[in-house]
Design an enzyme around this catalytic site. Structure first.
Site, mmCIF file in Angstrom:
data_model
loop_
_atom_site.group_PDB
_atom_site.id
_atom_site.type_symbol
_atom_site.label_atom_id
_atom_site.label_comp_id
_atom_site.label_asym_id
_atom_site.label_seq_id
_atom_site.Cartn_x
_atom_site.Cartn_y
_atom_site.Cartn_z
ATOM 1 N N GLN A 276 0.823 -1.206 0.000
ATOM 2 C CA GLN A 276 0.000 0.000 0.000
ATOM 3 C C GLN A 276 0.856 1.256 0.000
ATOM 4 O O GLN A 276 0.539 2.236 -0.677
ATOM 5 C CB GLN A 276 -0.925 0.018 1.222
ATOM 6 C CG GLN A 276 -2.060 -0.964 1.154
ATOM 7 C CD GLN A 276 -2.933 -0.763 -0.070
ATOM 8 O OE1 GLN A 276 -3.365 0.339 -0.351
ATOM 9 N NE2 GLN A 276 -3.189 -1.833 -0.794
ATOM 10 N N HIS A 279 1.983 3.046 -3.246
ATOM 11 C CA HIS A 279 1.108 3.927 -4.026
ATOM 12 C C HIS A 279 1.653 5.355 -3.995
ATOM 13 O O HIS A 279 1.528 6.083 -4.974
ATOM 14 C CB HIS A 279 -0.316 3.911 -3.456
ATOM 15 C CG HIS A 279 -1.124 2.746 -3.908
ATOM 16 N ND1 HIS A 279 -1.714 2.685 -5.141
ATOM 17 C CD2 HIS A 279 -1.453 1.587 -3.280
ATOM 18 C CE1 HIS A 279 -2.373 1.546 -5.263
ATOM 19 N NE2 HIS A 279 -2.229 0.855 -4.153
ATOM 20 N N GLU A 343 -9.803 1.412 4.561
ATOM 21 C CA GLU A 343 -10.207 1.006 3.208
ATOM 22 C C GLU A 343 -10.002 -0.498 3.043
ATOM 23 O O GLU A 343 -10.916 -1.235 2.657
ATOM 24 C CB GLU A 343 -9.378 1.769 2.177
ATOM 25 C CG GLU A 343 -9.647 1.347 0.737
ATOM 26 C CD GLU A 343 -8.657 1.967 -0.243
ATOM 27 O OE1 GLU A 343 -8.940 1.907 -1.451
ATOM 28 O OE2 GLU A 343 -7.602 2.482 0.192
ATOM 29 N N HIS A 344 -8.791 -0.958 3.307
ATOM 30 C CA HIS A 344 -8.455 -2.380 3.250
ATOM 31 C C HIS A 344 -8.067 -2.844 4.655
ATOM 32 O O HIS A 344 -7.262 -2.184 5.315
ATOM 33 C CB HIS A 344 -7.263 -2.652 2.333
ATOM 34 C CG HIS A 344 -7.399 -2.121 0.950
ATOM 35 N ND1 HIS A 344 -6.850 -0.910 0.554
ATOM 36 C CD2 HIS A 344 -8.008 -2.639 -0.143
ATOM 37 C CE1 HIS A 344 -7.115 -0.714 -0.724
ATOM 38 N NE2 HIS A 344 -7.821 -1.731 -1.172
ATOM 39 N N ASP A 377 -7.397 -6.500 -5.174
ATOM 40 C CA ASP A 377 -7.079 -5.405 -6.089
ATOM 41 C C ASP A 377 -7.270 -5.820 -7.542
ATOM 42 O O ASP A 377 -7.638 -4.997 -8.391
ATOM 43 C CB ASP A 377 -5.626 -4.957 -5.902
ATOM 44 C CG ASP A 377 -5.421 -4.112 -4.658
ATOM 45 O OD1 ASP A 377 -6.413 -3.604 -4.122
ATOM 46 O OD2 ASP A 377 -4.260 -3.964 -4.231
ATOM 47 N N HIS A 436 -53.819 18.834 -0.016
ATOM 48 C CA HIS A 436 -53.535 17.403 0.053
ATOM 49 C C HIS A 436 -54.796 16.643 0.456
ATOM 50 O O HIS A 436 -55.161 15.631 -0.156
ATOM 51 C CB HIS A 436 -52.427 17.122 1.080
ATOM 52 C CG HIS A 436 -51.040 17.457 0.613
ATOM 53 N ND1 HIS A 436 -50.661 18.720 0.275
ATOM 54 C CD2 HIS A 436 -49.940 16.669 0.451
ATOM 55 C CE1 HIS A 436 -49.381 18.723 -0.072
ATOM 56 N NE2 HIS A 436 -48.917 17.473 0.017
#
Length: 448
Positions: A276, A279, A343-344, A377, A436
């Site tokens: 990770q 990235h 996230e993961h 992924d 109404h």
């Protein structure tokens, strides 16, 4: 000096650093900041200017910004990638790469088809009798735009993970936008588009691409929803245009938490964390009750990061919002994971499946030592477009359901309306809406 620090969550001298990491991973500061620290226009203000220009000038603004920010050298006629170029990218690609793409496509399609809910049977409301029926109809979105980033690399996997769920949902039209690098859109991205039958691809990136898909230009028809990852400018553009179009979520940099105990392999955990961090930006945290494991993982990361092609960028990312966090107990470790809402989440513990069921906030959970995040992924089946920055508390990952809307269906016959009339009239008048009430009376009594 190590590439990553060890933090003890119960030590007062480490509390500030842990809080700083959590703050850096939060989406709030990016969403709320109007001015940069220097007083110059913030990213948000720059994005607003780009959106306004694209809305006003259309293709002219797209071309100007694409030349300024990317490596686009053409005119408006070159914005759309030709069908021949898309087909050629697939035919010229390595056969092993195409086979891997096809496997991923098949797996994602199978998973998305299996999880798509069907329409329930008609429901009869209380007191309505057989003359009243309620139903829900699932309607696919008509047109969707997928953004595929092209900064640090090419991301054909994002094409698969975004397009296949939309196709399973029944979306009629799907277009892709991706920036030019080296004079063209990534051949790998085009090959993935070709294998999915997508022939509407535009060589446009950044906030200007998001604006074009939302507002429409001469070259690009407007869409109903925009999905896909991207940098800060892309995400801010999506946030600004939510309401003009739907979006998947507001996503920050990629992140992983590994929840592990002393049964975990330090080598595998280190590799997972670095996957990770590379990235760049990317964040990784080990959360464990084992100080011995944290020390071994730290040693392994120092060894492994030096061998990575992106060593310098990865090391810089590790210093920003990554750490090896040691907790007093496994229970506290689990609670801390939920607090971060990653996230993961990769779980390598003796009772990994049981621990997974104790997690209530996460984008995706990868259970056991033989389930690295990279499997999700690329090839497992669930989309890798996931909520980041703690938004897993209220967002879900992209799925086929993300591309359908629900339409309520209500049907009363005369008898059912008569049975419900008094209650409706009472509630309407209680809120001060006489018209109404009279809309009911006109049907029940024939007069108002």
């Amino acid at each position: 000096m190590s590439c990553i620090e060890v933090i003890f969550s119960d030590r007062s001298e480490h509390a500030a650093r842990l809080a700083e990491i959590k703050s850096r991973l939060s989406i709030g500061p990016m969403l709320l900041a109007e001015l940069s620290p220097t007083g110059e226009p913030s990213a948000q203000q720059k994005v607003r200017a780009i959106l306004a220009d694209v809305r006003r000038e259309g293709d002219d603004a797209l071309v100007r910004y694409s030349r300024q920010f990317d490596q686009f050298a053409g005119d408006a006629g070159a914005l759309r990638v030709s069908a021949a170029s898309i087909a050629a990218a697939a035919s010229q690609a390595d056969t092993g790469f195409i086979a891997a793409l096809d496997t991923a496509i098949a797996n994602v399609r199978r998973y998305q088809q299996a999880m798509l809910p069907s329409e329930p049977a008609a429901i009869v409301p209380a007191g309505g009798g057989a003359g009243a029926q309620l139903a829900v109809r699932y309607q696919p979105l008509q047109r969707v735009g997928v953004y595929v980033p092209g900064g640090a690399g090419a991301y054909p996997s994002t094409v698969v993970m975004s397009v296949v769920p939309a196709q399973v949902a029944g979306v009629a039209e799907i277009c892709l936008c991706s920036p030019v690098r080296g004079g063209q859109v990534s051949a790998a991205v085009l090959a993935a588009a070709s294998r999915l039958g997508i022939n509407e691809v535009y060589a446009v990136g950044g906030a200007q691409a998001i604006a074009a898909m939302a507002f429409g230009t001469h070259s690009i028809k407007p869409v109903d929803k925009i999905v896909g990852p991207g940098n800060t400018y892309v995400q801010l553009a999506k946030k600004e245009l939510f309401g003009v179009v739907d979006i998947d979520s507001f996503a920050g940099p990629s992140e992983v938490i590994v929840l592990a105990d002393d049964s975990a392999s330090p080598t595998a955990v280190a590799a997972e964390l670095l996957a990770q961090a590379e990235h760049a930006p990317g964040s990784c945290l080990l959360i464990t009750s084992s100080a011995a494991l944290a020390t071994k993982v730290q040693q392994q990361m120092d060894i492994q990061v030096a061998r990575l092609p992106r060593c310098e960028l990865t090391t810089k990312a590790l210093a920003y919002a990554s750490a090896l966090v040691v907790t007093p107990s496994h229970e506290i470790a689990v609670a801390l994971v939920n607090d971060f809402a990653p996230e993961h989440l990769q779980i390598t513990t003796r009772e990994a499946r049981r621990d997974a069921m104790r997690i209530i906030h996460a984008g995706a959970i990868f259970i056991g030592n033989h389930t690295p995040v990279a499997a999700g992924d690329y090839i497992a089946g669930p989309s890798h477009v996931l909520p980041t920055s703690g938004t897993g508390r209220f967002f879900s990952g992209l799925s086929a359901e993300s591309f359908r809307k629900r339409i309520s269906m209500v049907e009363y016959d005369a008898g059912a309306l008569h049975a419900a009339a008094d209650a409706i009239i009472t509630l309407a008048r209680g809120e001060g809406f006489e018209a109404h009430a009279r809309s009911i009376m006109a049907r029940r009594d024939g007069s108002v």
